[in-house]
Motif scaffolding. Structure first.
Motif, PDB file in Angstrom:
ATOM      1  N   ARG A  28       0.842  -1.215   0.000  1.00 11.72           N
ATOM      2  CA  ARG A  28       0.000   0.000   0.000  1.00 11.72           C
ATOM      3  C   ARG A  28       0.867   1.251   0.000  1.00 11.72           C
ATOM      4  O   ARG A  28       0.585   2.221  -0.700  1.00 11.72           O
ATOM      5  CB  ARG A  28      -0.950  -0.009   1.208  1.00 11.72           C
ATOM      6  CG  ARG A  28      -2.014  -1.084   1.142  1.00 11.72           C
ATOM      7  CD  ARG A  28      -3.123  -0.873   2.168  1.00 11.72           C
ATOM      8  NE  ARG A  28      -2.645  -0.755   3.526  1.00 11.72           N
ATOM      9  CZ  ARG A  28      -2.496  -1.755   4.388  1.00 11.72           C
ATOM     10  NH1 ARG A  28      -2.779  -3.003   4.002  1.00 11.72           N
ATOM     11  NH2 ARG A  28      -2.077  -1.560   5.608  1.00 11.72           N
ATOM     12  N   ALA A  29       1.946   1.227   0.784  1.00 11.98           N
ATOM     13  CA  ALA A  29       2.860   2.375   0.839  1.00 11.98           C
ATOM     14  C   ALA A  29       3.536   2.594  -0.508  1.00 11.98           C
ATOM     15  O   ALA A  29       3.663   3.746  -0.970  1.00 11.98           O
ATOM     16  CB  ALA A  29       3.905   2.177   1.937  1.00 11.98           C
ATOM     17  N   LYS A  68       5.577   3.797  -6.440  1.00  7.45           N
ATOM     18  CA  LYS A  68       6.578   2.761  -6.715  1.00  7.45           C
ATOM     19  C   LYS A  68       5.920   1.526  -7.333  1.00  7.45           C
ATOM     20  O   LYS A  68       4.735   1.270  -7.131  1.00  7.45           O
ATOM     21  CB  LYS A  68       7.311   2.363  -5.432  1.00  7.45           C
ATOM     22  CG  LYS A  68       8.157   3.479  -4.849  1.00  7.45           C
ATOM     23  CD  LYS A  68       8.856   3.007  -3.590  1.00  7.45           C
ATOM     24  CE  LYS A  68       9.735   4.110  -3.005  1.00  7.45           C
ATOM     25  NZ  LYS A  68      10.351   3.684  -1.738  1.00  7.45           N
ATOM     26  N   ALA A  69       6.713   0.764  -8.058  1.00  8.59           N
ATOM     27  CA  ALA A  69       6.212  -0.440  -8.728  1.00  8.59           C
ATOM     28  C   ALA A  69       5.891  -1.546  -7.729  1.00  8.59           C
ATOM     29  O   ALA A  69       6.605  -1.721  -6.741  1.00  8.59           O
ATOM     30  CB  ALA A  69       7.252  -0.940  -9.724  1.00  8.59           C
ATOM     31  N   ARG A 115      -3.581  -5.436 -11.948  1.00  9.44           N
ATOM     32  CA  ARG A 115      -4.514  -4.785 -12.881  1.00  9.44           C
ATOM     33  C   ARG A 115      -5.781  -4.342 -12.164  1.00  9.44           C
ATOM     34  O   ARG A 115      -6.319  -3.256 -12.419  1.00  9.44           O
ATOM     35  CB  ARG A 115      -4.862  -5.734 -14.033  1.00  9.44           C
ATOM     36  CG  ARG A 115      -3.719  -5.934 -15.018  1.00  9.44           C
ATOM     37  CD  ARG A 115      -4.172  -6.647 -16.282  1.00  9.44           C
ATOM     38  NE  ARG A 115      -4.626  -8.012 -16.033  1.00  9.44           N
ATOM     39  CZ  ARG A 115      -3.820  -9.070 -16.018  1.00  9.44           C
ATOM     40  NH1 ARG A 115      -2.518  -8.931 -16.231  1.00  9.44           N
ATOM     41  NH2 ARG A 115      -4.313 -10.275 -15.792  1.00  9.44           N
ATOM     42  N   PHE A 116      -6.272  -5.171 -11.230  1.00  8.16           N
ATOM     43  CA  PHE A 116      -7.473  -4.826 -10.476  1.00  8.16           C
ATOM     44  C   PHE A 116      -7.229  -3.595  -9.608  1.00  8.16           C
ATOM     45  O   PHE A 116      -8.060  -2.683  -9.561  1.00  8.16           O
ATOM     46  CB  PHE A 116      -7.906  -6.013  -9.608  1.00  8.16           C
ATOM     47  CG  PHE A 116      -9.205  -5.797  -8.881  1.00  8.16           C
ATOM     48  CD1 PHE A 116     -10.414  -6.068  -9.503  1.00  8.16           C
ATOM     49  CD2 PHE A 116      -9.226  -5.336  -7.572  1.00  8.16           C
ATOM     50  CE1 PHE A 116     -11.619  -5.866  -8.840  1.00  8.16           C
ATOM     51  CE2 PHE A 116     -10.419  -5.133  -6.896  1.00  8.16           C
ATOM     52  CZ  PHE A 116     -11.623  -5.403  -7.530  1.00  8.16           C
ATOM     53  N   ILE A 117      -6.110  -3.567  -8.918  1.00 10.96           N
ATOM     54  CA  ILE A 117      -5.758  -2.415  -8.072  1.00 10.96           C
ATOM     55  C   ILE A 117      -5.721  -1.142  -8.916  1.00 10.96           C
ATOM     56  O   ILE A 117      -6.264  -0.099  -8.526  1.00 10.96           O
ATOM     57  CB  ILE A 117      -4.400  -2.643  -7.371  1.00 10.96           C
ATOM     58  CG1 ILE A 117      -4.543  -3.719  -6.285  1.00 10.96           C
ATOM     59  CG2 ILE A 117      -3.855  -1.354  -6.770  1.00 10.96           C
ATOM     60  CD1 ILE A 117      -3.234  -4.208  -5.700  1.00 10.96           C
ATOM     61  N   LEU A 172      -7.073   1.705  -6.242  1.00  7.34           N
ATOM     62  CA  LEU A 172      -6.941   1.413  -4.807  1.00  7.34           C
ATOM     63  C   LEU A 172      -5.608   1.899  -4.262  1.00  7.34           C
ATOM     64  O   LEU A 172      -4.606   1.896  -4.973  1.00  7.34           O
ATOM     65  CB  LEU A 172      -7.068  -0.092  -4.567  1.00  7.34           C
ATOM     66  CG  LEU A 172      -8.397  -0.741  -4.957  1.00  7.34           C
ATOM     67  CD1 LEU A 172      -8.340  -2.244  -4.735  1.00  7.34           C
ATOM     68  CD2 LEU A 172      -9.543  -0.126  -4.178  1.00  7.34           C
ATOM     69  N   TYR A 173      -5.617   2.293  -3.019  1.00  9.61           N
ATOM     70  CA  TYR A 173      -4.424   2.645  -2.231  1.00  9.61           C
ATOM     71  C   TYR A 173      -3.698   3.897  -2.729  1.00  9.61           C
ATOM     72  O   TYR A 173      -2.567   4.148  -2.326  1.00  9.61           O
ATOM     73  CB  TYR A 173      -3.435   1.463  -2.156  1.00  9.61           C
ATOM     74  CG  TYR A 173      -4.091   0.144  -1.880  1.00  9.61           C
ATOM     75  CD1 TYR A 173      -4.805  -0.068  -0.689  1.00  9.61           C
ATOM     76  CD2 TYR A 173      -4.029  -0.898  -2.796  1.00  9.61           C
ATOM     77  CE1 TYR A 173      -5.430  -1.270  -0.437  1.00  9.61           C
ATOM     78  CE2 TYR A 173      -4.641  -2.121  -2.541  1.00  9.61           C
ATOM     79  CZ  TYR A 173      -5.345  -2.292  -1.360  1.00  9.61           C
ATOM     80  OH  TYR A 173      -5.951  -3.495  -1.105  1.00  9.61           O
ATOM     81  N   CYS A 174      -4.309   4.677  -3.607  1.00 18.42           N
ATOM     82  CA  CYS A 174      -3.646   5.874  -4.133  1.00 18.42           C
ATOM     83  C   CYS A 174      -3.671   7.021  -3.129  1.00 18.42           C
ATOM     84  O   CYS A 174      -4.520   7.130  -2.322  1.00 18.42           O
ATOM     85  CB  CYS A 174      -4.311   6.330  -5.415  1.00 18.42           C
ATOM     86  SG  CYS A 174      -4.154   5.107  -6.738  1.00 18.42           S
TER      87      CYS A 174
END
Length: 193
Positions: free
Chosen positions: A165-166, A172-173, A184-186, A191-193
Motif C-alpha cells: 500500500r505504501a 513505486k512499482a 490490474r485490479f488495483i 486502490l491505495y492511491c
C-alpha cells in the motif's frame, strides 16, 4: 478430506500469501485451502471494503485448483472471530480436528492466547504456524506451542500488504509483489492511491 483455513485482511493479497499457502498445502498434503478475507476483524481495520478484497483474492487464486476463496466471514453479522469460522467449517464439511488446519503466521501466533477462546480453537483444529519474525515462536505460550505444527523451514518472505500500500501511495512499482491480475485490479479500481 484435509482442509486448510487461511484468514486475514488480504489488503491486498500478495505473492507471499500464495507462496506460503502452496508450501503448507504441499507439506501437509491438504486437498483444499480456503482463503477467508475478514469483514470486521476484532483487532485490525482494513482500508478496503471486504468485497474488493474478496475479488482480488479470487483473481489471485483463479488458476490454482487447490485454492478457494470463502465469503464465510463476510456473510457473518458483526465482528469476525476465528473460533466461529473454525466451528463453521468443521460443521459444514463434517471434519475431525485432524482434518482441519488453521494457518497463521508466527507474528499472529504470539498473540494467540488473547484471541477469543483460543483453547476451543486448538481443540477444534490443528494450528499450523509459519515463521515471520525471529523470536516469535519462542514468545508464544508453551501450552499452545506444544499443540501447534511449526513449519520452521517455510520460506520467510519480507513482503507485507502494508508495504505494498505504501509503495502504491509513493508511486513505486508493485510488479512481482502481487499477481498480475491483482495488479490490474488495483489499478482499475484506483486502490491505495
Amino acid at each position: 478430506m484435509k482442509i486448510g483455513l487461511y484468514g486475514g485482511t488480504f489488503d491486498p493479497v500478495h505473492c507471499g500469501h500464495l507462496i506460503i499457502a502452496q508450501y503448507v498445502r504441499d507439506e501437509l498434503s491438504l486437498e483444499k485451502i480456503f482463503f477467508i478475507p475478514t469483514a470486521n476483524p476484532p483487532h485490525k481495520q482494513s482500508e478496503t471494503p471486504a468485497r474488493l478484497r474478496f475479488e482480488m483474492l479470487k483473481l489471485a487464486v483463479a488458476d490454482n485448483p487447490y485454492f478457494e476463496v470463502s465469503d464465510f466471514e463476510m456473510n457473518s453479522a458483526g465482528v469476525s472471530y476465528t473460533v466461529d469460522t473454525v466451528a463453521g467449517f468443521k460443521k459444514k464439511f463434517n471434519l475431525t480436528r485432524e482434518e482441519l488446519f488453521l494457518i497463521i503466521g508466527s507474528d499472529n501466533f504470539v498473540d494467540f492466547a488473547n484471541w477469543r477462546e483460543p483453547k476451543k480453537i486448538a481443540q477444534q483444529c490443528q494450528i499450523v504456524v509459519f515463521p515471520r519474525a525471529a523470536g516469535d515462536w519462542e514468545a508464544t505460550p508453551a501450552q499452545f506451542r506444544e499443540q501447534a505444527i511449526y513449519l520452521q523451514s517455510a520460506p520467510r518472505l519480507e513482503i507485507s500488504s502494508t508495504q505494498i500500500r505504501a509503495f502504491i501511495k509513493q508511486g513505486k512499482a508493485i510488479r512481482y509483489l502481487v499477481p498480475p491480475a491483482v495488479k490490474r485490479f488495483i489499478e482499475s479500481q484506483k486502490l491505495y492511491c
